[in-house]
Design a protein around this motif. Structure first.
Motif, short mmCIF file in Angstrom:
data_model
loop_
_atom_site.label_atom_id
_atom_site.label_comp_id
_atom_site.label_asym_id
_atom_site.label_seq_id
_atom_site.Cartn_x
_atom_site.Cartn_y
_atom_site.Cartn_z
N LEU A 1 0.84 -1.15 -0.08
CA LEU A 1 -0.10 0.10 0.10
C LEU A 1 1.04 1.29 -0.03
CD1 LEU A 1 -2.84 -1.10 2.45
CD2 LEU A 1 -3.02 -0.43 0.14
N GLU B 1 2.75 2.62 -3.36
CA GLU B 1 2.33 3.29 -4.32
C GLU B 1 2.63 4.66 -4.12
OE1 GLU B 1 -1.83 3.19 -4.79
OE2 GLU B 1 -1.68 3.27 -7.14
N GLY C 1 0.53 0.03 -8.74
CA GLY C 1 -0.58 0.08 -8.66
C GLY C 1 -1.71 -0.82 -8.49
N PHE C 2 -1.11 -1.98 -9.51
CA PHE C 2 -1.92 -3.31 -9.33
C PHE C 2 -1.71 -3.90 -7.85
CE2 PHE C 2 -2.13 -7.76 -10.02
CZ PHE C 2 -3.27 -7.96 -10.81
N PHE C 3 -0.28 -4.10 -7.51
CA PHE C 3 -0.27 -4.54 -6.25
C PHE C 3 -0.77 -3.86 -5.20
CE2 PHE C 3 2.75 -7.14 -8.54
CZ PHE C 3 2.77 -7.98 -7.98
N ALA C 4 -0.93 -2.33 -5.21
CA ALA C 4 -1.56 -1.77 -4.22
C ALA C 4 -3.15 -2.03 -4.09
CB ALA C 4 -1.38 -0.32 -4.48
N GLY C 5 -3.57 -2.11 -5.28
CA GLY C 5 -4.85 -2.68 -5.36
C GLY C 5 -5.09 -4.15 -4.83
N VAL C 6 -4.34 -5.01 -5.11
CA VAL C 6 -4.59 -6.30 -4.50
C VAL C 6 -4.59 -6.37 -2.80
CG1 VAL C 6 -3.53 -8.51 -4.26
CG2 VAL C 6 -3.59 -7.52 -6.55
N ALA D 1 -5.13 -3.73 -0.89
CA ALA D 1 -6.24 -3.09 -0.45
C ALA D 1 -7.36 -3.78 -0.21
CB ALA D 1 -6.36 -1.51 -1.24
N ASN D 2 -7.38 -5.01 -0.82
CA ASN D 2 -8.57 -5.80 -0.90
C ASN D 2 -8.56 -6.86 0.26
OD1 ASN D 2 -10.82 -7.55 -1.28
ND2 ASN D 2 -10.07 -8.29 -3.55
N LEU E 1 0.49 -11.60 -3.12
CA LEU E 1 1.68 -10.31 -2.91
C LEU E 1 2.98 -10.76 -2.86
CD1 LEU E 1 -0.47 -8.01 -0.52
CD2 LEU E 1 -0.27 -7.78 -3.04
#
Lengths: 166, 95
Positions: free
Chosen positions: A50, A53, A110-115, A117-118, A126
């Motif tokens: 997180l 990013e 950004g993709f990993f931050a999205g994962v 955050a879920n 991750l």
């Protein structure tokens, strides 16, 4: 288009701050990557991806851009030029390539931050070495650029001179 | 860039005075750098060819390797705008 001495000093200082700052931020990113890869704490792993990013967008990308711009100013505003010395050209190529790859890589960050955050996402998703690989490569490239800037290995590029019309 | 390029020229002049070989040709370090750079570019191209040119976020997921068109375990909530591009196709079921 040589700069006056005070302006040149300011430009050089700005370039050093941006470039070394970029290197330092990559080291911070590498630490995040290693932590995300090795930590047993799922909360810490999520936090790592997180925080990666904003670190990328608000620290690494601005410093990369500043390094490139101030470097161009240094080359164009001093007698070193951009394409007169091999070390300057290599440093420019390294900086441009690293900046372009960084901008492309923001997508992955950004993709990993999205994962991360879920809450429903699996933390094992991750645990990829991509951050470490990319940050490690960037570290090598930027260290090389720094070494070139400090040592300034000799070698002028001999461009063919245009023939004068008689 | 605080040192002057004149240092470089002075060293060249000193070499000439001492009868040492001129450094006006391409320096050895430049050849080494160019060779290393060329090798890295070739390796990168080979890797891209072996992976079918795909190099995107989903490819980096441990559980998503080689299946960037399949449903992932995780459902990302956010994604960059460039993620819709060719070669960076988001996993199905991500929305």
């Amino acid at each position: 288009m040589a700069m006056a001495a005070p302006v040149r000093k300011f430009a050089l200082t700005s370039h050093v701050i941006a470039s070394v700052g970029w290197l330092g931020s990559i080291i911070a990113f590498l630490v995040l990557g290693v932590t995300g890869l090795t930590s047993d704490d799922p909360g810490l792993v999520r936090a790592v991806y997180l925080v990666a990013e904003p670190l990328t967008w608000f620290v690494i990308v601005p410093l990369a851009g500043a390094s490139l711009i101030t470097g161009l100013v240094q080359g164009l505003g001093t007698t070193w030029g951009l394409f007169r010395h091999y070390w300057v050209v290599f440093k420019l190529v390294i900086t441009v390539v690293a900046t372009v790859v960084l901008l492309i890589y923001t997508e992955t960050v950004g993709f990993f931050a999205g994962v991360a955050a879920n809450p429903a996402a699996d933390v094992t998703d991750l645990r990829a070495p991509t951050f470490v690989l990319h940050a490690g490569t960037a570290l090598v490239l930027l260290s090389t650029a720094t070494i070139l800037a400090v040592y300034k290995p000799p070698g002028r590029i001999s461009w063919p001179r245009p023939r004068s019309r008689e | 860039m605080s040192d002057s390029p004149r240092d470089d020229q002075a060293a060249e002049h000193a070499n000439a005075q001492r009868g040492l070989p001129s450094r006006t040709g391409t320096p050895r370090w430049v050849k080494v750098f160019a060779a290393v750079g060329a090798i890295l570019i070739v390796l990168l191209v080979v890797v891209l060819l072996l992976t079918g040119g795909r190099h995107g976020p989903a490819r980096h997921l441990p559980s998503g390797e080689g299946r960037d068109t399949e449903a992932p375990k995780a459902t990302p909530q956010r994604r960059g705008p460039a993620h819709q591009g060719e070669g960076h196709r988001p996993p199905q079921g991500a929305h």
